[in-house]
Each structure stands twice: as structure tokens, then as C-alpha cells.
Design a protein around this motif. Structure first.
Motif, PDB file in Angstrom:
ATOM      1  N   MET A   1     -69.505 -13.920   0.609  1.00  0.00           N
ATOM      2  CA  MET A   1     -69.932 -12.738  -0.103  1.00  0.00           C
ATOM      3  C   MET A   1     -69.096 -12.631  -1.367  1.00  0.00           C
ATOM      4  N   LEU A   2     -69.744 -12.338  -2.468  1.00  0.00           N
ATOM      5  CA  LEU A   2     -69.067 -12.194  -3.745  1.00  0.00           C
ATOM      6  C   LEU A   2     -69.093 -10.727  -4.160  1.00  0.00           C
ATOM      7  N   PHE A   3     -67.942 -10.222  -4.604  1.00  0.00           N
ATOM      8  CA  PHE A   3     -67.844  -8.834  -5.061  1.00  0.00           C
ATOM      9  C   PHE A   3     -67.265  -8.852  -6.468  1.00  0.00           C
ATOM     10  N   ASP A   4     -68.093  -8.449  -7.442  1.00  0.00           N
ATOM     11  CA  ASP A   4     -67.666  -8.410  -8.840  1.00  0.00           C
ATOM     12  C   ASP A   4     -67.027  -7.055  -9.104  1.00  0.00           C
ATOM     13  N   VAL A   5     -65.734  -7.057  -9.295  1.00  0.00           N
ATOM     14  CA  VAL A   5     -65.005  -5.803  -9.497  1.00  0.00           C
ATOM     15  C   VAL A   5     -65.406  -5.155 -10.818  1.00  0.00           C
TER      16      VAL A   5
ATOM     17  N   ILE B   1     -63.996 -12.175  -9.750  1.00  0.00           N
ATOM     18  CA  ILE B   1     -64.901 -11.993  -8.615  1.00  0.00           C
ATOM     19  C   ILE B   1     -64.133 -12.277  -7.332  1.00  0.00           C
ATOM     20  N   LEU B   2     -64.259 -11.356  -6.405  1.00  0.00           N
ATOM     21  CA  LEU B   2     -63.585 -11.457  -5.116  1.00  0.00           C
ATOM     22  C   LEU B   2     -64.533 -12.150  -4.134  1.00  0.00           C
ATOM     23  N   ALA B   3     -64.152 -13.283  -3.605  1.00  0.00           N
ATOM     24  CA  ALA B   3     -65.001 -14.044  -2.690  1.00  0.00           C
ATOM     25  C   ALA B   3     -64.456 -13.928  -1.276  1.00  0.00           C
ATOM     26  N   LEU B   4     -65.328 -13.502  -0.364  1.00  0.00           N
ATOM     27  CA  LEU B   4     -64.963 -13.365   1.043  1.00  0.00           C
ATOM     28  C   LEU B   4     -65.994 -14.093   1.895  1.00  0.00           C
ATOM     29  N   ALA B   5     -65.542 -14.664   2.986  1.00  0.00           N
ATOM     30  CA  ALA B   5     -66.452 -15.358   3.895  1.00  0.00           C
ATOM     31  C   ALA B   5     -65.979 -15.163   5.325  1.00  0.00           C
ATOM     32  N   ALA B   6     -66.934 -15.261   6.254  1.00  0.00           N
ATOM     33  CA  ALA B   6     -66.623 -15.187   7.678  1.00  0.00           C
ATOM     34  C   ALA B   6     -67.542 -16.150   8.412  1.00  0.00           C
ATOM     35  N   GLN B   7     -66.973 -16.877   9.374  1.00  0.00           N
ATOM     36  CA  GLN B   7     -67.756 -17.814  10.173  1.00  0.00           C
ATOM     37  C   GLN B   7     -67.418 -17.686  11.651  1.00  0.00           C
ATOM     38  N   LYS B   8     -66.907 -16.535  12.015  1.00  0.00           N
ATOM     39  CA  LYS B   8     -66.460 -16.349  13.392  1.00  0.00           C
ATOM     40  C   LYS B   8     -67.637 -16.243  14.361  1.00  0.00           C
ATOM     41  N   GLU B   9     -68.671 -15.540  13.962  1.00  0.00           N
ATOM     42  CA  GLU B   9     -69.837 -15.327  14.826  1.00  0.00           C
ATOM     43  C   GLU B   9     -70.898 -16.391  14.562  1.00  0.00           C
TER      44      GLU B   9
END
Length: 100
Positions: A1-5, A32-40
Motif C-alpha cells: 500500500m502506498l500513502f502519499d503524504v 511516499i510511505l510504502a507498507l506491505a503485509a503478507q501474514k494472512e
């Protein structure tokens, strides 16, 4: 997910500056703040986790730190320290040769 401040309409310019300063290591050159999750296994659950983590990061970044309250040593601790200091001085003074 990308979040443009920069493009975020929900943040004031002051809040954006605080986020830039505190979350700079997690941003790329464009801010740009990049977040990712692959736990589920499901994409929806991973997106929900990322949104929750983003909210927590922004709240933590925008919460001002409390100032440290300076404290003084207690009277008893000062007294103990001075007694120990006096005992150490007497011990060292007893090692000296007597004056004749």
C-alpha cells in the motif's frame, strides 16, 4: 500500500512536516510511505492489517512526546551519600603517615 503524504487532504501542513521528519527512513525520495503485509492468506485481511498499521504509525508520529520531569534526590539518599563519602575520606586519611 502506498500513502502519499504530500497529496493527503486530511493532514495539515504542520502535521505533514512532523510526519516527514519522524517517518523519513520509511519513505522513498518522492515522500511516499510504502507498507506491505503478507501474514494472512487473503488479500483483504492483509490490506486491513496495512491500514491499521498505517493508522498506528501516523498516530504515534503525531503524538507529541512528554517532557521529562527533573527530580531531585531524596534527603535520605543525599545523607547516605555524604556519610559514605566521609567514611571513604577517613579511610584514606588513616593510610597516610602521621605528621611529626
Amino acid at each position: 500500500m502506498l500513502f502519499d503524504v504530500r497529496a493527503s487532504a486530511g493532514l495539515t501542513p504542520e502535521e505533514k512536516e512532523v510526519i516527514y521528519s519522524k517517518l523519513a527512513p520509511r519513505m522513498n525520495e518522492e515522500g511516499i510511505l510504502a507498507l506491505a503485509a503478507q501474514k494472512e492468506r487473503s488479500q483483504l485481511a492483509n490490506k486491513e492489517q496495512v491500514v491499521l498499521r498505517l493508522q498506528q504509525m501516523l498516530i504515534r508520529a503525531l503524538t507529541p512526546r512528554r517532557k521529562r520531569v527533573k527530580t531531585l534526590p531524596t534527603a535520605s539518599s543525599v545523607e547516605i551519600r555524604l556519610q559514605e563519602k566521609k567514611m571513604k575520606a577517613e579511610r584514606k586519611a588513616s593510610r597516610r603517615k602521621p605528621d611529626l
